[in-house]
Every structure is written in structure tokens, then in C-alpha cells.
Design a protein around this motif. Sequence first.
Motif, PDB file in Angstrom:
ATOM      1  N   SER A   1      -1.651  -3.552   6.845  1.00 30.16           N
ATOM      2  CA  SER A   1      -1.630  -2.596   5.735  1.00 30.16           C
ATOM      3  C   SER A   1      -0.786  -3.137   4.585  1.00 30.16           C
ATOM      4  O   SER A   1       0.343  -3.587   4.781  1.00 30.16           O
ATOM      5  CB  SER A   1      -1.031  -1.260   6.194  1.00 30.16           C
ATOM      6  N   ARG A  19      -6.962   4.086   8.466  1.00 25.65           N
ATOM      7  CA  ARG A  19      -5.911   3.295   7.840  1.00 25.65           C
ATOM      8  C   ARG A  19      -5.822   1.928   8.512  1.00 25.65           C
ATOM      9  O   ARG A  19      -5.979   1.806   9.727  1.00 25.65           O
ATOM     10  CB  ARG A  19      -4.552   3.986   7.995  1.00 25.65           C
ATOM     11  N   SER A  72      -6.152  -1.597   2.534  1.00 26.78           N
ATOM     12  CA  SER A  72      -5.852  -0.171   2.618  1.00 26.78           C
ATOM     13  C   SER A  72      -6.381   0.437   3.908  1.00 26.78           C
ATOM     14  O   SER A  72      -5.652   1.119   4.627  1.00 26.78           O
ATOM     15  CB  SER A  72      -6.457   0.565   1.419  1.00 26.78           C
ATOM     16  N   ALA A  90       0.837  -1.198   0.000  1.00 30.78           N
ATOM     17  CA  ALA A  90       0.000   0.000   0.000  1.00 30.78           C
ATOM     18  C   ALA A  90       0.873   1.249   0.000  1.00 30.78           C
ATOM     19  O   ALA A  90       1.896   1.305   0.688  1.00 30.78           O
ATOM     20  CB  ALA A  90      -0.912   0.001   1.226  1.00 30.78           C
ATOM     21  N   ASP A 129      -4.290   3.548  -3.388  1.00 32.60           N
ATOM     22  CA  ASP A 129      -3.324   3.223  -2.336  1.00 32.60           C
ATOM     23  C   ASP A 129      -2.440   2.038  -2.732  1.00 32.60           C
ATOM     24  O   ASP A 129      -2.473   0.977  -2.112  1.00 32.60           O
ATOM     25  CB  ASP A 129      -4.086   2.929  -1.037  1.00 32.60           C
ATOM     26  N   ILE A 184      -7.942   5.560  -0.894  1.00 30.85           N
ATOM     27  CA  ILE A 184      -8.084   4.105  -0.892  1.00 30.85           C
ATOM     28  C   ILE A 184      -8.001   3.545  -2.309  1.00 30.85           C
ATOM     29  O   ILE A 184      -7.309   2.557  -2.571  1.00 30.85           O
ATOM     30  CB  ILE A 184      -9.415   3.696  -0.240  1.00 30.85           C
TER      31      ILE A 184
END
Length: 245
Positions: free
Chosen positions: A160, A236, A179, A30, A89, A86
Motif C-alpha cells: 500500500s 485495499r 491503492s 496512500a 488515496d 482510490i
Amino acid sequence: MTGWEAVGRLRSGEGYCTGTLIEADIVLTAAHCLHDDDGRPVVPQGVWFEVGFGSGAPAVRRGVTDWVISPGYSDIGGIELDEAMIANDVALLRLSEAIPPEDARPIALHPAQAPEKTVYLAPYGDALHRGASVPRSCGLLARYAGGILLFDCKAGYGASGAPILAEQGGGLRILSLVSATGTDEDGAARVFGMELTTHVVILKDRLTRHAAPPARTRTNVLSGGAKGSGGARFVRAPGKAAPKD
């Protein structure tokens, strides 16, 4: 080999994200994992990718020489992401040295939208790194305009950038990335990801030409967004690469 050695830990500073080897020297993650909590990009030389944790320590560790992010991504800092962030990302990293296939076999991207609803989340640190043969299953719930995907997966710290996989051609391929996280009206965990294929094609070309986009000017969080998402802002996913002290 369990087949998931390509999913590893992306370290920068004191925190970490998940990254996935998609070629012998290219890692997918990401974009927000490459920014600190103030939205500043981290330098490639401060990022490390580690795979192979069967014994509790990484079997392979590589530095990063270059990284590129989606040209549509702009990090504003803080813990929230809006719909545009998003949807864009996505980042690719070039490793300092290729990882041989006997240490980690790259995972291919899913070539199209997945017709099935069952998907599989494979974050670093999950049971698959303790010997499990398959990532945990969850569901693809919805697709929103702008390329945002909604899943009923549960993401822990470090998730993430983790790959969300779908079946194709007898195996699992990368459909999306973790994301942001949220909950529904009943408090059930939700994960937000993005459509990937077009992003990766563009970023591979940028990485080949060493054409990383310049740092972007900070902007306010957008209030509009994907159809069906209600203009919401999302937290996040846990585990940014470079948290503040």
C-alpha cells in the motif's frame, strides 16, 4: 547506493505501508495508510519512516510531524475501497528532520500521463531492498474516468502506498501509487492506482500552510463510480499502517 533508497517503510502500530521520499523531508504514500481499520486517522507522532535496509535494519529512521491527505478522500474503514477513495488515496507527510541525499535521493513525480505501457512497481520489502538495481516491471492496462489507473502488477504485503514508476527523461519517475488490489475474470492479479500530479500540488500547499483537513464524517460506500469500472468495490492493497489486533 542502488538508487531506490528513497522507497522505504512507513510504520504505525504493528503494520506498515510503503512510502517514497519526494523531497528531503516529504514522503508520499496512500491516504488509507494513515487510517486504522475503523477509518480513524492515526496521529502523526505515531508514524515512522525508515529507509536503507541493505543490512536488514533501517539505516535512517525519521518521525513524522504532520501529514495531509487529499481533500477528496474519506475513509469508511473496513477492507474495501470504492472508486472515489482510490482516485483520492494520496497523502504527504512532513518528516521531523530532512534525510540527506547521501542516505536517500528523492524520486521526482512523472510530469504527465505516461504514453508507454510498461511501468515499474517498487514496494518496500521487494528484491530492490536486497540489492536489486531496478524495481520489477508490469503494465499500465487502462485509464478510467475520475483518475483511476489499472495495472497488471502483483502487490504483496506492505505494498500500500508503493510507487508505480514510468520512464521520463532517461530515468524513472513516480506515475501513481498502489491503492487497491483485485483480480480479472481469469484470476490474474490487478493493482489500482490514481493520477497523482494535481493531488501532490494541492497537498504540498496544504502541508506548507499546515492546513490538514479536518476529520470527515463516516459515509456509506459509494455504489457509482469511474466510467468503465462498473461501480465495483476493491480490496485495499495489503499492509495498512495500523491494523486492529
